[in-house]
Design an enzyme around this catalytic site. Structure first.
Site, short mmCIF file in Angstrom:
data_model
loop_
_atom_site.label_atom_id
_atom_site.label_comp_id
_atom_site.label_asym_id
_atom_site.label_seq_id
_atom_site.Cartn_x
_atom_site.Cartn_y
_atom_site.Cartn_z
N ASN A 12 -82.58 -14.42 0.06
CA ASN A 12 -83.04 -15.64 -0.61
C ASN A 12 -82.69 -16.82 0.31
OD1 ASN A 12 -83.59 -17.80 -2.24
ND2 ASN A 12 -81.99 -17.39 -3.76
N TRP A 13 -83.70 -17.29 1.01
CA TRP A 13 -83.45 -18.38 1.97
C TRP A 13 -83.27 -19.73 1.26
CZ3 TRP A 13 -87.30 -17.71 6.71
CH2 TRP A 13 -86.91 -16.59 7.45
N LYS A 14 -83.54 -19.76 -0.03
CA LYS A 14 -83.46 -21.01 -0.80
C LYS A 14 -84.29 -22.09 -0.09
CE LYS A 14 -79.09 -19.48 -2.66
NZ LYS A 14 -77.86 -19.81 -3.34
N HIS A 97 -83.59 -17.40 -11.24
CA HIS A 97 -82.40 -17.66 -10.42
C HIS A 97 -81.52 -18.70 -11.11
CE1 HIS A 97 -79.81 -18.93 -7.16
NE2 HIS A 97 -80.04 -17.73 -6.64
N GLU A 167 -76.23 -11.46 -10.62
CA GLU A 167 -75.65 -12.54 -9.81
C GLU A 167 -74.71 -13.38 -10.68
OE1 GLU A 167 -78.05 -13.44 -6.11
OE2 GLU A 167 -78.96 -14.67 -7.67
N SER A 215 -72.54 -14.37 -2.72
CA SER A 215 -71.69 -14.48 -1.51
C SER A 215 -71.49 -13.15 -0.79
CB SER A 215 -70.33 -15.08 -1.86
OG SER A 215 -70.49 -16.35 -2.43
N GLY A 236 -77.83 -14.72 -0.04
CA GLY A 236 -78.30 -16.09 0.12
C GLY A 236 -77.85 -16.61 1.48
C1 PEP Z 1 -78.17 -16.45 -4.43
O1 PEP Z 1 -77.97 -17.62 -4.80
O2 PEP Z 1 -79.15 -15.78 -4.82
C2 PEP Z 1 -77.22 -15.86 -3.51
C3 PEP Z 1 -77.14 -14.56 -3.42
O3 PEP Z 1 -76.52 -16.76 -2.76
P1 PEP Z 1 -75.21 -16.55 -1.90
O4 PEP Z 1 -75.29 -15.20 -1.23
O5 PEP Z 1 -75.24 -17.66 -0.92
O6 PEP Z 1 -74.08 -16.61 -2.85
#
Ligand code: PEP
Length: 257
Positions: A12-14, A97, A167, A215, A236
């Protein structure tokens, strides 16, 4: 994990990177290292406006959007439909999300988006997860509600297309004062999620992939595969670093041997 289901690594590149040139560079870097990947489905979800460009570079890496609206077309300013995502080469879509839920998105809206995305031929990645954990374990109820309301009315014969991403919001890298979730936290919740979906969808539920996100890094990915009860991971922050992301893919691949 059920035999016959490929594991999956989702990026997920956001709202990154800022230019399409940088998006291409990151994507090309990842492509170079995935030629030997055989047992892992790799899905990258960039900002939707990069999809048209990135689709030209790899058939092996599947693309997804980070959201898709339920309307088929019409007066929905700023929205992109599932059909549009599909037509431009997307095959997956992240829905529900926590960053969108924080902006007011409801389970009812996610439910409409899931059904419309399935109709458009996309595979929804449904994000569920509690904002915090409490001593009374009521976080199980919040995940149960999310699953019940978001998957309401989804047809049994389409449910195998859905990926569920657990998540926990308190573990996501952008959450202030976050802390790490452990593979044991993931295992407990994936068992719970499997029970809920198998009560609802029967034997078909065993085809659903459940992934962990929050994370994830190349340092703990192996432990999540070994002890977290997951069919894949959603990354992410780590997915924006090609080296780290490639390492996570390799760890996934090795865990399927
Ligand atoms: C996310 O927000 O979908 C995610 C997995 O982010 P991160 O890995 O940065 O916590």
């Amino acid at each position: 994990m059920q035999a016959g289901k490929n594991k999956i690594i989702i990026a997920n590149w956001k709202m990154n990177p800022l230019t399409s040139k940088e998006a291409e560079k990151l994507f090309q870097h990842i492509i170079k290292s995935v030629s030997l990947v055989k047992r892992t489905a790799i899905v990258i979800c960039p900002p939707s406006l990069y999809l048209a460009k990135l689709r030209k570079f790899s058939r092996k890496i599947l693309l997804g959007a980070q959201d898709a609206f339920w309307g088929e077309g019409g007066p929905f300013t700023g929205e992109i439909s599932g059909e549009m995502v599909y037509n431009i080469g997307g095959r997956y879509v992240i829905l529900g999300h926590s960053e969108r839920r924080a902006g007011g998105e409801t389970n009812g809206e996610v439910n409409k988006k899931i059904k419309a995305s399935l109709t458009a031929g996309l595979r929804p990645i449904l994000c569920v997860g509690e904002t915090m954990r409490d001593a009374n374990h009521s976080y199980f109820n919040s995940v149960k509600n999310q699953l019940a309301e978001c998957l309401d009315g989804v047809k049994k014969d389409l449910i195998h297309k859905v990926v569920i991403a657990y998540e926990p919001v308190w573990a996501i890298s952008s959450t202030p004062n976050r802390h790490d979730a452990t593979p044991a936290d993931s295992l407990e919740m994936t068992i719970f999620i499997r029970k809920i979906i198998s009560d609802k969808f029967g034997a078909e539920a065993s085809k659903i992939r459940i992934v962990y996100g929050g994370s994830v890094s190349e340092k703990d990915a192996g432990d999540f595969f070994k002890n977290g009860g997951v069919d894949g991971l959603l990354a992410g922050k780590a997915s924006l670093d090609a080296k780290k992301f490639i390492e996570i893919i390799k760890i996934c691949e090795a865990s399927s041997r």
